[in-house]
Design a protein around this motif. Structure first.
Motif, mmCIF file in Angstrom:
data_model
loop_
_atom_site.group_PDB
_atom_site.id
_atom_site.type_symbol
_atom_site.label_atom_id
_atom_site.label_comp_id
_atom_site.label_asym_id
_atom_site.label_seq_id
_atom_site.Cartn_x
_atom_site.Cartn_y
_atom_site.Cartn_z
ATOM 1 N N GLU A 28 0.838 -1.209 0.000
ATOM 2 C CA GLU A 28 0.000 0.000 0.000
ATOM 3 C C GLU A 28 0.867 1.251 0.000
ATOM 4 O O GLU A 28 0.571 2.228 -0.697
ATOM 5 C CB GLU A 28 -0.934 -0.013 1.215
ATOM 6 C CG GLU A 28 -1.976 1.064 1.193
ATOM 7 C CD GLU A 28 -2.916 0.998 0.003
ATOM 8 O OE1 GLU A 28 -3.306 2.083 -0.495
ATOM 9 O OE2 GLU A 28 -3.265 -0.099 -0.459
ATOM 10 N N ALA A 29 1.963 1.225 0.752
ATOM 11 C CA ALA A 29 2.862 2.384 0.822
ATOM 12 C C ALA A 29 3.507 2.667 -0.534
ATOM 13 O O ALA A 29 3.564 3.825 -0.968
ATOM 14 C CB ALA A 29 3.935 2.167 1.885
ATOM 15 N N GLN A 32 0.872 4.082 -2.953
ATOM 16 C CA GLN A 32 0.592 5.500 -2.697
ATOM 17 C C GLN A 32 1.680 6.398 -3.263
ATOM 18 O O GLN A 32 1.419 7.533 -3.640
ATOM 19 C CB GLN A 32 0.438 5.762 -1.191
ATOM 20 C CG GLN A 32 -0.749 5.068 -0.559
ATOM 21 C CD GLN A 32 -2.069 5.541 -1.130
ATOM 22 O OE1 GLN A 32 -2.264 6.708 -1.398
ATOM 23 N NE2 GLN A 32 -2.992 4.603 -1.331
ATOM 24 N N ALA A 33 2.895 5.854 -3.333
ATOM 25 C CA ALA A 33 4.019 6.617 -3.884
ATOM 26 C C ALA A 33 4.108 6.477 -5.405
ATOM 27 O O ALA A 33 5.044 6.977 -6.018
ATOM 28 C CB ALA A 33 5.324 6.149 -3.235
ATOM 29 N N GLN A 36 3.348 1.183 -9.025
ATOM 30 C CA GLN A 36 2.438 0.096 -9.393
ATOM 31 C C GLN A 36 3.172 -1.239 -9.499
ATOM 32 O O GLN A 36 2.699 -2.252 -9.006
ATOM 33 C CB GLN A 36 1.730 0.418 -10.718
ATOM 34 C CG GLN A 36 0.759 -0.642 -11.192
ATOM 35 C CD GLN A 36 -0.427 -0.849 -10.252
ATOM 36 O OE1 GLN A 36 -0.940 0.083 -9.661
ATOM 37 N NE2 GLN A 36 -0.854 -2.090 -10.102
#
Length: 123
Positions: A28-29, A32-33, A36
């Motif tokens: 997830e981190a 978010q950055a 993909q």
């Protein structure tokens, strides 16, 4: 008297679940950055852990006698089969959904955590 094999299995499953939760959080981190591909790599790691779950748990489940041992082996193989299918088709969505029912809400336990709780009640 507590079943030592079941205690050891629960410990193994808790450690496995902690690894999965860590990978999901890391995934997830990176997502978010904007990573993909890195997200997909984390999900593939999660799916690989789950796909090997039945086999890796075998040293514990084979020591749990009777119907409970059979039921546990079957359930862990179901987790493994789903994860293997997700890896085979390469679906990021499928890998994300592993261990989570359709109506899952954030903060609720995943299916492995729920199963660990069921096993604790058996002991």
């Amino acid at each position: 008297m507590p079943d030592q094999a079941l205690i050891e299995l629960i410990d193994f499953l808790e450690k496995t679940n902690a690894d999965i939760l860590r990978l999901e959080k890391e995934g997830e981190a990176v997502l978010q950055a904007g990573g993909q591909r890195e997200f997909q790599i984390k999900l593939e790691e999660k799916a690989k852990i789950l796909s090997a779950l039945g086999e890796k748990a075998w040293k514990y489940t084979e020591r749990i006698k009777g119907p409970l041992g059979t039921e546990i082996s079957t359930r862990l193989e179901q987790f493994s089969t789903s994860a293997s299918a997700a890896l085979r088709i390469g679906s990021v969505f499928f890998m994300t959904a592993l261990l989570y029912p359709e109506d899952h809400k954030p903060g609720e336990p995943n299916d492995l955590e729920t199963y660990i709780r069921e096993l604790r009640r058996q002991n």
